[in-house]
Motif scaffolding. Sequence first.
Motif, PDB file in Angstrom:
ATOM      1  N   GLU A  59       0.828  -1.205   0.000  1.00 22.25           N
ATOM      2  CA  GLU A  59       0.000   0.000   0.000  1.00 22.25           C
ATOM      3  C   GLU A  59       0.864   1.257   0.000  1.00 22.25           C
ATOM      4  O   GLU A  59       0.404   2.345  -0.345  1.00 22.25           O
ATOM      5  CB  GLU A  59      -0.929   0.000   1.208  1.00 22.25           C
ATOM      6  N   LEU A  60       2.135   1.106   0.399  1.00 22.28           N
ATOM      7  CA  LEU A  60       3.080   2.216   0.385  1.00 22.28           C
ATOM      8  C   LEU A  60       4.321   1.797  -0.400  1.00 22.28           C
ATOM      9  O   LEU A  60       4.743   0.641  -0.322  1.00 22.28           O
ATOM     10  CB  LEU A  60       3.500   2.597   1.803  1.00 22.28           C
ATOM     11  N   PRO A  61       4.941   2.715  -1.133  1.00 20.52           N
ATOM     12  CA  PRO A  61       6.189   2.371  -1.821  1.00 20.52           C
ATOM     13  C   PRO A  61       7.341   2.335  -0.831  1.00 20.52           C
ATOM     14  O   PRO A  61       7.362   3.077   0.147  1.00 20.52           O
ATOM     15  CB  PRO A  61       6.368   3.515  -2.826  1.00 20.52           C
ATOM     16  N   GLU A  69      13.776   1.473  -8.974  1.00 22.26           N
ATOM     17  CA  GLU A  69      12.418   1.999  -8.855  1.00 22.26           C
ATOM     18  C   GLU A  69      11.349   0.970  -9.213  1.00 22.26           C
ATOM     19  O   GLU A  69      10.223   1.036  -8.717  1.00 22.26           O
ATOM     20  CB  GLU A  69      12.259   3.245  -9.738  1.00 22.26           C
ATOM     21  N   ASP A  70      11.682   0.016 -10.065  1.00 20.42           N
ATOM     22  CA  ASP A  70      10.714  -1.014 -10.464  1.00 20.42           C
ATOM     23  C   ASP A  70      10.373  -1.966  -9.320  1.00 20.42           C
ATOM     24  O   ASP A  70       9.441  -2.768  -9.437  1.00 20.42           O
ATOM     25  CB  ASP A  70      11.257  -1.835 -11.643  1.00 20.42           C
ATOM     26  N   ILE A 163       2.304   0.607 -11.038  1.00 16.01           N
ATOM     27  CA  ILE A 163       2.621  -0.185  -9.849  1.00 16.01           C
ATOM     28  C   ILE A 163       2.636  -1.677 -10.166  1.00 16.01           C
ATOM     29  O   ILE A 163       1.636  -2.222 -10.650  1.00 16.01           O
ATOM     30  CB  ILE A 163       1.618   0.080  -8.714  1.00 16.01           C
ATOM     31  N   VAL A 164       3.770  -2.300  -9.906  1.00 15.82           N
ATOM     32  CA  VAL A 164       3.894  -3.758  -9.993  1.00 15.82           C
ATOM     33  C   VAL A 164       4.359  -4.254  -8.634  1.00 15.82           C
ATOM     34  O   VAL A 164       5.387  -3.799  -8.110  1.00 15.82           O
ATOM     35  CB  VAL A 164       4.898  -4.198 -11.076  1.00 15.82           C
ATOM     36  N   VAL A 165       3.595  -5.158  -8.053  1.00 15.14           N
ATOM     37  CA  VAL A 165       3.931  -5.724  -6.741  1.00 15.14           C
ATOM     38  C   VAL A 165       4.735  -6.996  -6.948  1.00 15.14           C
ATOM     39  O   VAL A 165       4.362  -7.857  -7.761  1.00 15.14           O
ATOM     40  CB  VAL A 165       2.657  -6.031  -5.929  1.00 15.14           C
ATOM     41  N   HIS A 166       5.833  -7.141  -6.200  1.00 10.31           N
ATOM     42  CA  HIS A 166       6.685  -8.324  -6.278  1.00 10.31           C
ATOM     43  C   HIS A 166       6.581  -9.109  -4.966  1.00 10.31           C
ATOM     44  O   HIS A 166       6.431  -8.528  -3.894  1.00 10.31           O
ATOM     45  CB  HIS A 166       8.130  -7.922  -6.546  1.00 10.31           C
TER      46      HIS A 166
END
Length: 217
Positions: A59-61, A69-70, A163-166
């Motif tokens: 929910e937060l970077p 950055e990716d 936004i891509v979540v890993h």
Amino acid sequence: MVRSSENYEKLYAHVEKYIGPIEGVFREIISDLTAIDIIVAAPTSKRNYYTLVTYGMSELPMTVPEGAEDFSYAELMICLPPSWKISDEDFKDERNYWPFRALKTVARFPHEHQTWLYMGHTLANSQPAKPYSEDVKFQGMLLSLPDVEDKKEFFNLSISSEIVVHFFSLIPIYQEEMDYKLKNGMEALFAKLNKVGTDDVVNLNRKNTCKKVFGIF
């Protein structure tokens, strides 16, 4: 902060698609930064163990270094044997709850300390490091790539065009293994762990790959 129900639904569906049926979700109502829920995927014939996956960390970077950055957004997972006791009543005993606590602690860490987490990073349980519970000798976590059938597709969850979540697995490790990694690097530690057949499932009796042996010669 206001949490996104749309993002949650995407992550929930992603876990169900690549891991298996969801047994339940342990929700966190109050948190200073971001609430960390834990999605529990039930054991199946292909994956005969519980898979716990966080939701809330992304929910937060994270505060990533230049060029990374990716990888600003992440969630974590840990796998437990099918015999593990999972209920609110069971969680009154830290011997049952510690993997859940560890997930939440590690998920909050980058946001609390304005840093980031990525594959090969290690995080000690407190400072100085201590065992997670009275019957556990592990004192830290190592981030690894999840062992799923379709690794690439699971690793990358596109939430939006930006936004891509890993996803990263937490592997419990011993103090000596953390020390070894800091001295020799993550590849050297992964090589040692691979020799003893370490996988995603927590094994309380796993051999310490870096334990010093003293004897009389």
